[in-house]
Design an enzyme around this catalytic site. Structure first.
Site, PDB file in Angstrom:
ATOM      1  N   GLU A 263      12.794   1.859 -14.264  1.00  0.00           N
ATOM      2  CA  GLU A 263      12.984   0.416 -14.041  1.00  0.00           C
ATOM      3  C   GLU A 263      13.937   0.204 -12.887  1.00  0.00           C
ATOM      4  OE1 GLU A 263      14.035  -1.570 -17.676  1.00  0.00           O
ATOM      5  OE2 GLU A 263      12.305  -0.796 -18.731  1.00  0.00           O
ATOM      6  N   HIS A 282      11.124  -6.352 -18.254  1.00  0.00           N
ATOM      7  CA  HIS A 282      12.215  -6.168 -19.226  1.00  0.00           C
ATOM      8  C   HIS A 282      12.905  -7.501 -19.568  1.00  0.00           C
ATOM      9  CE1 HIS A 282      15.037  -2.886 -20.938  1.00  0.00           C
ATOM     10  NE2 HIS A 282      15.124  -3.987 -21.671  1.00  0.00           N
TER      11      HIS A 282
HETATM   12  P1  NAD Z   1      17.088  -1.179 -35.369  1.00  0.00           P
HETATM   13  O1  NAD Z   1      18.031  -0.047 -35.334  1.00  0.00           O
HETATM   14  O2  NAD Z   1      17.386  -2.375 -36.210  1.00  0.00           O
HETATM   15  O3  NAD Z   1      15.655  -0.655 -35.804  1.00  0.00           O
HETATM   16  C1  NAD Z   1      15.121   0.548 -35.366  1.00  0.00           C
HETATM   17  C2  NAD Z   1      14.244   1.065 -36.484  1.00  0.00           C
HETATM   18  O4  NAD Z   1      13.656   2.278 -36.018  1.00  0.00           O
HETATM   19  C3  NAD Z   1      15.053   1.415 -37.754  1.00  0.00           C
HETATM   20  O5  NAD Z   1      14.480   0.773 -38.884  1.00  0.00           O
HETATM   21  C4  NAD Z   1      14.936   2.928 -37.858  1.00  0.00           C
HETATM   22  O6  NAD Z   1      14.826   3.364 -39.203  1.00  0.00           O
HETATM   23  C5  NAD Z   1      13.647   3.189 -37.083  1.00  0.00           C
HETATM   24  N1  NAD Z   1      13.591   4.544 -36.568  1.00  0.00           N
HETATM   25  C6  NAD Z   1      14.588   5.288 -36.026  1.00  0.00           C
HETATM   26  N2  NAD Z   1      14.109   6.490 -35.653  1.00  0.00           N
HETATM   27  C7  NAD Z   1      12.800   6.499 -35.968  1.00  0.00           C
HETATM   28  C8  NAD Z   1      11.765   7.465 -35.820  1.00  0.00           C
HETATM   29  N3  NAD Z   1      12.012   8.682 -35.300  1.00  0.00           N
HETATM   30  N4  NAD Z   1      10.528   7.130 -36.223  1.00  0.00           N
HETATM   31  C9  NAD Z   1      10.261   5.900 -36.762  1.00  0.00           C
HETATM   32  N5  NAD Z   1      11.211   4.960 -36.960  1.00  0.00           N
HETATM   33  C10 NAD Z   1      12.456   5.257 -36.548  1.00  0.00           C
HETATM   34  O7  NAD Z   1      16.872  -1.598 -33.841  1.00  0.00           O
HETATM   35  P2  NAD Z   1      16.285  -2.996 -33.318  1.00  0.00           P
HETATM   36  O8  NAD Z   1      17.387  -3.963 -33.152  1.00  0.00           O
HETATM   37  O9  NAD Z   1      15.103  -3.378 -34.122  1.00  0.00           O
HETATM   38  O10 NAD Z   1      15.831  -2.551 -31.843  1.00  0.00           O
HETATM   39  C11 NAD Z   1      14.728  -1.662 -31.619  1.00  0.00           C
HETATM   40  C12 NAD Z   1      14.682  -1.291 -30.149  1.00  0.00           C
HETATM   41  O11 NAD Z   1      14.242  -2.414 -29.377  1.00  0.00           O
HETATM   42  C13 NAD Z   1      16.072  -1.009 -29.558  1.00  0.00           C
HETATM   43  O12 NAD Z   1      16.464   0.291 -29.701  1.00  0.00           O
HETATM   44  C14 NAD Z   1      15.909  -1.328 -28.098  1.00  0.00           C
HETATM   45  O13 NAD Z   1      15.577  -0.126 -27.420  1.00  0.00           O
HETATM   46  C15 NAD Z   1      14.728  -2.261 -28.069  1.00  0.00           C
HETATM   47  N6  NAD Z   1      15.091  -3.577 -27.492  1.00  0.00           N
HETATM   48  C16 NAD Z   1      14.477  -3.954 -26.362  1.00  0.00           C
HETATM   49  C17 NAD Z   1      14.772  -5.189 -25.794  1.00  0.00           C
HETATM   50  C18 NAD Z   1      14.101  -5.624 -24.544  1.00  0.00           C
HETATM   51  O14 NAD Z   1      14.735  -6.272 -23.733  1.00  0.00           O
HETATM   52  N7  NAD Z   1      12.844  -5.332 -24.345  1.00  0.00           N
HETATM   53  C19 NAD Z   1      15.704  -6.039 -26.414  1.00  0.00           C
HETATM   54  C20 NAD Z   1      16.311  -5.612 -27.601  1.00  0.00           C
HETATM   55  C21 NAD Z   1      15.993  -4.372 -28.129  1.00  0.00           C
END
Ligand code: NAD
Length: 358
Positions: A263, A282
């Site tokens: 990115e 993004h």
């Molecule tokens: P979170 O920690 O609440 O949820 C992540 C989930 O993934 C958890 O329930 C966890 O158990 C699960 N997990 C972890 N490892 C795993 C694996 N190996 N296999 C399957 N499941 C697994 O996080 P969130 O707040 O829901 O955010 C998720 C992701 O979204 C963040 O890490 C971030 O990278 C991304 N995000 C992107 C943007 C964007 O601008 N596009 C904005 C916010 C978050």
């Protein structure tokens, strides 16, 4: 008392810094856009540094930060911070994991809808002066299966929205309990089953050593012909070369992507010329509400860390906070005093501390 010096190293909404800015015990120093030596100098005498996503906190930038206690990231991922280097120096790294949730969930859903109803393609075609109703037919979400990879904060909000569209939601998340999943109307399933049964798959896991490349060529080949892939989580989760192949060959119907391995996405990246891909730069967390939410969330966390020693939100330290911290506080105080006493009783620096647990 000298105020705690908090360096704000990225542009962060001033009103979001309220929990720190409104208190004379904190001195806010705004120094956005620094790197290298300038950044190291700016944080050399800081107690805390706040970043969003532009400024990278590297090992070098921490090399002179002798007072630094906490690095706060106004957002979820901490991949712009060298967490290992911070941990080695005893610096807590904190993030604001909740403030972006709704913004990211709504964008994932917007991408899914945009893709299945050809919204982006229709818009392009209208601007070219066409009225091409024949080529722009879509599919419905109603009664389709949405496969989630990760059903934490964002994944579960996406699930809630999918339920409103009367979709079946299947999720692969080894850390989610059956009870929690059932309460959200989500069926838990192994990854392969999710990939084989879903009409659309949406990723909501963090980027870790376990999840990097979780959708590799072999797994992408398990998707239903005609499936849609949504990625608004992190770029490194999907093998982009394999995804380009799957889209070019028409094996999957489309992709809707907000995040990329590199990115900004290079200008000549093959995604840009694939009409079956909907692309956004993004934008997951880019809402007015989320920007404010994450700033307030991280300002509150840094405030609690500096004033009360509450590091419960640190991603690189064991979780001790709230009531438990209150109970432990007298013991922490005792340990601090004993440490001070020891430092005057011994000759030279303390090189080892042993604890006898009875
Ligand atoms: P979170 O920690 O609440 O949820 C992540 C989930 O993934 C958890 O329930 C966890 O158990 C699960 N997990 C972890 N490892 C795993 C694996 N190996 N296999 C399957 N499941 C697994 O996080 P969130 O707040 O829901 O955010 C998720 C992701 O979204 C963040 O890490 C971030 O990278 C991304 N995000 C992107 C943007 C964007 O601008 N596009 C904005 C916010 C978050």
């Amino acid at each position: 008392m000298t105020p705690f010096r908090v360096v704000v190293a990225d542009k962060i909404a001033r009103e979001g810094l309220g929990p720190l800015a409104s208190d004379a015990r904190f001195e806010i120093v705004e120094r956005p856009g620094l790197k290298g030596e300038e950044l190291a100098a700016a944080i050399a005498d800081a107690d805390a540094v706040l970043v969003r996503s532009a400024t990278k906190i590297t090992r070098e930038s921490l090399s002179r930060a002798t007072k630094l206690k906490v690095i706060g990231r106004a957002g979820v991922g901490v991949d712009t911070i060298d967490v290992d280097a911070a941990t080695e120096r005893g610096i807590a790294v904190m993030n604001a994991p909740a403030g972006n949730t709704i913004a990211a969930a709504e964008l994932a859903f917007a991408l899914l809808l945009a893709r299945v109803r050809n919204v982006a393609a229709a818009d392009r075609s209208m601007r070219e002066g066409k009225w091409d109703r024949g080529a722009l037919g879509g599919t419905e979400l109603y009664r389709k299966t949405l496969g989630l990879i990760g059903a934490g904060r964002i994944g579960s909000e996406v699930a809630r929205r999918a339920k409103a569209f009367e979709m079946r939601v299947l999720a692969y998340d080894p850390y989610l309990s059956e009870d929690a999943a059932r309460a959200m109307g989500i069926e838990l399933a192994p990854l392969e089953q999710v990939l084989r049964e879903a009409d659309a798959v949406s990723l909501h896991v963090p980027l870790t050593d376990q999840t990097r490349g979780i959708l590799n060529a072999e797994r992408l080949a398990m998707l239903k012909p005609g499936a849609i892939l949504v990625n608004a989580a992190r770029g490194g989760l999907v093998d982009e070369t394999a995804l380009v192949e799957a889209l070019k060959s028409g094996r999957i119907a489309g992709a809707a992507l907000d995040v990329y391995e590199q990115e900004p996405l290079p200008a000549d990246h093959p995604f840009r010329s694939l009409s079956s891909a909907v692309l956004t730069p993004h934008l997951g967390a880019s809402t007015e509400e989320a920007q404010l939410n994450v700033a307030v969330e991280i300002a509150e966390a840094v405030r609690a860390a500096l004033l009360e020693g509450d590091f419960s939100g640190a991603v690189n330290a064991p979780l001790v906070g709230g009531e438990r911290l209150q109970r432990l506080r007298p013991l922490l105080d005792l340990a601090t005093r004993l440490g001070r006493l020891a430092s005057v009783l011994v000759d030279g620096a303390v090189t080892e501390v042993a604890m006898l647990l009875r």
